[in-house]
Design a protein around this motif. Structure first.
Motif, PDB file in Angstrom:
ATOM      1  N   GLU A  39       0.301  -3.962  -2.979  1.00  0.00           N
ATOM      2  CA  GLU A  39       1.375  -2.988  -3.188  1.00  0.00           C
ATOM      3  C   GLU A  39       1.143  -2.153  -4.445  1.00  0.00           C
ATOM      4  OE1 GLU A  39       6.275  -2.848  -3.496  1.00  0.00           O
ATOM      5  OE2 GLU A  39       5.223  -4.767  -3.299  1.00  0.00           O
ATOM      6  N   ASP A  40       0.627  -2.760  -5.485  1.00  0.00           N
ATOM      7  CA  ASP A  40       0.415  -2.044  -6.742  1.00  0.00           C
ATOM      8  C   ASP A  40      -0.837  -1.173  -6.711  1.00  0.00           C
ATOM      9  OD1 ASP A  40       1.579  -1.644  -9.328  1.00  0.00           O
ATOM     10  OD2 ASP A  40      -0.115  -2.719 -10.223  1.00  0.00           O
ATOM     11  N   LEU A  41      -1.577  -1.183  -5.597  1.00  0.00           N
ATOM     12  CA  LEU A  41      -2.821  -0.414  -5.487  1.00  0.00           C
ATOM     13  C   LEU A  41      -2.676   0.766  -4.545  1.00  0.00           C
ATOM     14  CD1 LEU A  41      -5.255  -3.456  -5.092  1.00  0.00           C
ATOM     15  CD2 LEU A  41      -4.694  -2.223  -7.194  1.00  0.00           C
ATOM     16  N   ARG A  42      -1.444   1.199  -4.304  1.00  0.00           N
ATOM     17  CA  ARG A  42      -1.212   2.201  -3.263  1.00  0.00           C
ATOM     18  C   ARG A  42      -1.710   3.596  -3.620  1.00  0.00           C
ATOM     19  NH1 ARG A  42       4.827   1.909  -2.156  1.00  0.00           N
ATOM     20  NH2 ARG A  42       4.876   0.979  -4.225  1.00  0.00           N
ATOM     21  N   VAL A  44      -4.738   4.046  -3.855  1.00  0.00           N
ATOM     22  CA  VAL A  44      -5.907   4.060  -2.974  1.00  0.00           C
ATOM     23  C   VAL A  44      -5.399   4.282  -1.552  1.00  0.00           C
ATOM     24  CG1 VAL A  44      -7.936   2.799  -2.191  1.00  0.00           C
ATOM     25  CG2 VAL A  44      -7.040   2.426  -4.509  1.00  0.00           C
ATOM     26  N   ALA A  45      -5.940   5.273  -0.872  1.00  0.00           N
ATOM     27  CA  ALA A  45      -5.420   5.677   0.437  1.00  0.00           C
ATOM     28  C   ALA A  45      -5.394   4.528   1.436  1.00  0.00           C
ATOM     29  CB  ALA A  45      -6.245   6.838   0.988  1.00  0.00           C
ATOM     30  N   VAL A  46      -6.468   3.758   1.487  1.00  0.00           N
ATOM     31  CA  VAL A  46      -6.527   2.681   2.465  1.00  0.00           C
ATOM     32  C   VAL A  46      -5.495   1.603   2.155  1.00  0.00           C
ATOM     33  CG1 VAL A  46      -8.302   1.345   1.235  1.00  0.00           C
ATOM     34  CG2 VAL A  46      -8.088   1.138   3.725  1.00  0.00           C
ATOM     35  N   ALA A  47      -5.215   1.379   0.875  1.00  0.00           N
ATOM     36  CA  ALA A  47      -4.200   0.399   0.496  1.00  0.00           C
ATOM     37  C   ALA A  47      -2.814   0.886   0.899  1.00  0.00           C
ATOM     38  CB  ALA A  47      -4.244   0.130  -1.006  1.00  0.00           C
ATOM     39  N   HIS A  48      -2.542   2.166   0.694  1.00  0.00           N
ATOM     40  CA  HIS A  48      -1.247   2.719   1.070  1.00  0.00           C
ATOM     41  C   HIS A  48      -1.057   2.650   2.579  1.00  0.00           C
ATOM     42  CE1 HIS A  48       2.058   5.574   1.578  1.00  0.00           C
ATOM     43  NE2 HIS A  48       2.310   5.417   0.283  1.00  0.00           N
ATOM     44  N   ALA A  49      -2.102   2.968   3.337  1.00  0.00           N
ATOM     45  CA  ALA A  49      -2.012   2.922   4.792  1.00  0.00           C
ATOM     46  C   ALA A  49      -1.802   1.489   5.282  1.00  0.00           C
ATOM     47  CB  ALA A  49      -3.280   3.511   5.411  1.00  0.00           C
ATOM     48  N   ALA A  50      -2.551   0.544   4.706  1.00  0.00           N
ATOM     49  CA  ALA A  50      -2.406  -0.851   5.109  1.00  0.00           C
ATOM     50  C   ALA A  50      -1.020  -1.380   4.758  1.00  0.00           C
ATOM     51  CB  ALA A  50      -3.482  -1.700   4.437  1.00  0.00           C
ATOM     52  N   TYR A  51      -0.546  -1.005   3.573  1.00  0.00           N
ATOM     53  CA  TYR A  51       0.789  -1.415   3.141  1.00  0.00           C
ATOM     54  C   TYR A  51       1.848  -0.884   4.111  1.00  0.00           C
ATOM     55  CZ  TYR A  51       4.960  -1.508   0.138  1.00  0.00           C
ATOM     56  OH  TYR A  51       6.222  -1.708  -0.365  1.00  0.00           O
ATOM     57  N   PHE A  52       1.748   0.392   4.438  1.00  0.00           N
ATOM     58  CA  PHE A  52       2.703   1.007   5.360  1.00  0.00           C
ATOM     59  C   PHE A  52       2.655   0.311   6.718  1.00  0.00           C
ATOM     60  CE2 PHE A  52       3.719   4.068   8.679  1.00  0.00           C
ATOM     61  CZ  PHE A  52       4.953   4.553   8.256  1.00  0.00           C
ATOM     62  N   TYR A  53       1.471   0.092   7.229  1.00  0.00           N
ATOM     63  CA  TYR A  53       1.298  -0.524   8.553  1.00  0.00           C
ATOM     64  C   TYR A  53       1.876  -1.934   8.594  1.00  0.00           C
ATOM     65  CZ  TYR A  53      -1.230  -2.479  12.584  1.00  0.00           C
ATOM     66  OH  TYR A  53      -1.564  -3.104  13.758  1.00  0.00           O
ATOM     67  N   VAL A  54       1.525  -2.751   7.619  1.00  0.00           N
ATOM     68  CA  VAL A  54       1.973  -4.142   7.609  1.00  0.00           C
ATOM     69  C   VAL A  54       3.487  -4.232   7.448  1.00  0.00           C
ATOM     70  CG1 VAL A  54       1.922  -6.265   6.248  1.00  0.00           C
ATOM     71  CG2 VAL A  54      -0.218  -5.118   6.859  1.00  0.00           C
ATOM     72  N   HIS A 212       0.710   7.804   7.079  1.00  0.00           N
ATOM     73  CA  HIS A 212       1.291   7.033   5.982  1.00  0.00           C
ATOM     74  C   HIS A 212       1.711   7.881   4.790  1.00  0.00           C
ATOM     75  CE1 HIS A 212      -2.209   6.945   3.157  1.00  0.00           C
ATOM     76  NE2 HIS A 212      -2.875   7.211   4.264  1.00  0.00           N
ATOM     77  N   THR A 213       1.066   9.007   4.597  1.00  0.00           N
ATOM     78  CA  THR A 213       1.440   9.862   3.465  1.00  0.00           C
ATOM     79  C   THR A 213       2.625  10.765   3.802  1.00  0.00           C
ATOM     80  OG1 THR A 213      -0.178  11.539   4.150  1.00  0.00           O
ATOM     81  CG2 THR A 213      -0.899   9.871   2.544  1.00  0.00           C
ATOM     82  N   GLU A 214       2.982  10.856   5.074  1.00  0.00           N
ATOM     83  CA  GLU A 214       4.052  11.758   5.496  1.00  0.00           C
ATOM     84  C   GLU A 214       5.399  11.062   5.602  1.00  0.00           C
ATOM     85  OE1 GLU A 214       3.231  14.887   5.726  1.00  0.00           O
ATOM     86  OE2 GLU A 214       1.113  14.393   5.387  1.00  0.00           O
ATOM     87  N   VAL A 215       5.399   9.736   5.674  1.00  0.00           N
ATOM     88  CA  VAL A 215       6.635   8.980   5.867  1.00  0.00           C
ATOM     89  C   VAL A 215       6.982   8.243   4.578  1.00  0.00           C
ATOM     90  CG1 VAL A 215       7.808   7.219   7.243  1.00  0.00           C
ATOM     91  CG2 VAL A 215       6.040   8.670   8.297  1.00  0.00           C
ATOM     92  N   GLU A 295      -9.143  -0.783  -7.635  1.00  0.00           N
ATOM     93  CA  GLU A 295      -8.654   0.492  -7.114  1.00  0.00           C
ATOM     94  C   GLU A 295      -9.746   1.232  -6.349  1.00  0.00           C
ATOM     95  OE1 GLU A 295      -6.773   2.641 -10.230  1.00  0.00           O
ATOM     96  OE2 GLU A 295      -5.452   0.978 -10.780  1.00  0.00           O
ATOM     97  N   THR A 296     -10.417   0.489  -5.487  1.00  0.00           N
ATOM     98  CA  THR A 296     -11.429   1.031  -4.581  1.00  0.00           C
ATOM     99  C   THR A 296     -11.204   0.386  -3.222  1.00  0.00           C
ATOM    100  OG1 THR A 296     -13.028  -0.752  -5.004  1.00  0.00           O
ATOM    101  CG2 THR A 296     -13.085   1.173  -6.488  1.00  0.00           C
ATOM    102  N   PRO A 297     -11.696   0.990  -2.146  1.00  0.00           N
ATOM    103  CA  PRO A 297     -11.518   0.379  -0.823  1.00  0.00           C
ATOM    104  C   PRO A 297     -12.038  -1.060  -0.764  1.00  0.00           C
ATOM    105  CG  PRO A 297     -12.218   2.641  -0.578  1.00  0.00           C
ATOM    106  CD  PRO A 297     -12.289   2.335  -2.052  1.00  0.00           C
ATOM    107  N   TRP A 298     -13.196  -1.308  -1.379  1.00  0.00           N
ATOM    108  CA  TRP A 298     -13.735  -2.673  -1.367  1.00  0.00           C
ATOM    109  C   TRP A 298     -12.868  -3.602  -2.210  1.00  0.00           C
ATOM    110  CZ3 TRP A 298     -16.771  -4.004   2.314  1.00  0.00           C
ATOM    111  CH2 TRP A 298     -17.682  -3.097   2.848  1.00  0.00           C
ATOM    112  N   GLY A 299     -12.343  -3.102  -3.303  1.00  0.00           N
ATOM    113  CA  GLY A 299     -11.454  -3.914  -4.121  1.00  0.00           C
ATOM    114  C   GLY A 299     -10.180  -4.266  -3.381  1.00  0.00           C
TER     115      GLY A 299
END
Length: 345
Positions: A39-42, A44-54, A212-215, A295-299
């Protein structure tokens, strides 16, 4: 085609616990813990998308399962005592426990037993939902009523006390669980449904990545009224209805993908409340110390995987033995002796 039901009477010598539900609960808590860690890594785009999805379906999943497993709740002495010892008392303990870091770091002790802090909202809401169980079982169209209350709750600025926004907003998932029967879960075992569930989960992930960036994320947290999120009540009600439908669809898809056989994590799934209540302390510490590498996709992927490992660790017997006093306190000393049928006063 034969249908393998996940809900069946145990044969002699078998445990009465159904591994399907334990599997589902463990996989759900793994999503919860991983979601909180990223949650604190949002940024990063992939983290925000995963957070939103889950977040669209992970708590709805828990709530549906809680509703299904609460179908037999009554106001009998034994059930009432269990409600107190498994929800009310742990709520008080963890409401106090989660206030201690604020006292240590900021010198401020804020405790409000009516205004749940952080993770404890679920205990408060589940307590209220379970108390309402007999009411829903008397209604002819309980799910319609629950959805109506959920939509109406978005039109009012409800107080934070009793976690009213989440309690009413997420109520349809609990009522849905109450309405489910073993045959509904049996249908999820069909091969075609399992394939459709996997496809739906994959499609949901792709869609989350696209929108995820629109909602606004407040729609998936169920914490505020429509006006606070910046929409009128008609628009907000339609969005809430869409979120309820999306959550229910993804819950069904997820359950279709859950294995019904016993797995290495089935035993852990019987203790998911330990992971839920304890992981917040780790999350709060991790938020203060993660480095730039996170704060990277791999991280993000590494931290999400660590979240699944943390969930498993917190459900293990050693952790349960040490923390049982808080999560599952033995409260027999606080109750009067149960009277057996036919026993005089």
């Amino acid at each position: 085609m034969s249908v393998a039901s996940p809900v069946r009477p145990p044969s002699p010598g078998e445990t009465a616990r159904d591994p399907f539900f334990d599997n589902a609960k463990f996989l759900a808590i793994a999503l919860v813990v991983s979601g909180h860690l990223i949650e604190d890594l949002r940024d990063v785009a992939v983290a925000h998308a995963a957070y939103f999805y889950v977040y669209v379906f992970h708590m709805p999943l828990f709530i549906v399962l809680s509703g299904y497993l609460s179908r037999n709740f009554t106001f009998s002495s034994g059930k009432a005592r269990k409600l107190i010892s498994t929800l009310a008392v742990p709520y008080v303990i963890f409401e106090l426990a989660y206030s201690l870091p604020r006292l240590i770091m900021y010198g401020r002790l804020d405790v409000s037993l009516l205004d749940p802090y952080y993770l404890t909202w679920f205990l408060m809401s589940l307590f209220l939902w379970r108390l309402s169980t007999p009411v829903w079982q008397q209604l002819r169209w309980p799910l319609v009523v629950a959805v109506g209350l959920s939509l109406l709750s978005g039109t009012s600025a409800l107080p934070d006390e009793l976690s009213m926004n989440r309690t009413l907003g997420l109520l349809p998932f609990y009522v849905l669980g109450l309405m489910l029967r073993p045959e509904h879960f049996a249908r999820l075992r069909r091969r075609a449904v399992r394939v459709a569930g996997a496809v739906t989960l994959a499609a949901g992930a792709v869609l989350a990545l696209a929108v995820h960036t629109e909602v606004p994320t407040e729609w998936i947290r169920w914490r505020h009224a429509n006006q606070a999120i910046g929409v009128d009540d008609l628009t907000g009600s339609l969005i809430r209805l869409a979120m309820l439908a999306a959550g229910a669809l993804l819950v069904a898809a997820f359950l279709a993908a859950v294995p019904s056989r016993r797995t290495w994590y089935s035993g852990l799934g019987a203790a998911t409340m330990y992971a839920y209540l304890l992981h917040g302390f780790v999350v709060k510490v991790a938020e203060r110390f993660h480095g730039d590498w996170a704060e990277t996709p791999w991280g993000v992927a590494a931290i999400a995987a660590a979240g699944a490992g943390l969930a498993a660790a917190l459900c293990t017997p050693p952790v349960r033995r040490v923390t049982r006093w808080a999560v599952e306190p033995r409260m027999n000393w606080a109750f009067t002796r149960l009277r057996r049928p036919g026993q005089g006063a």
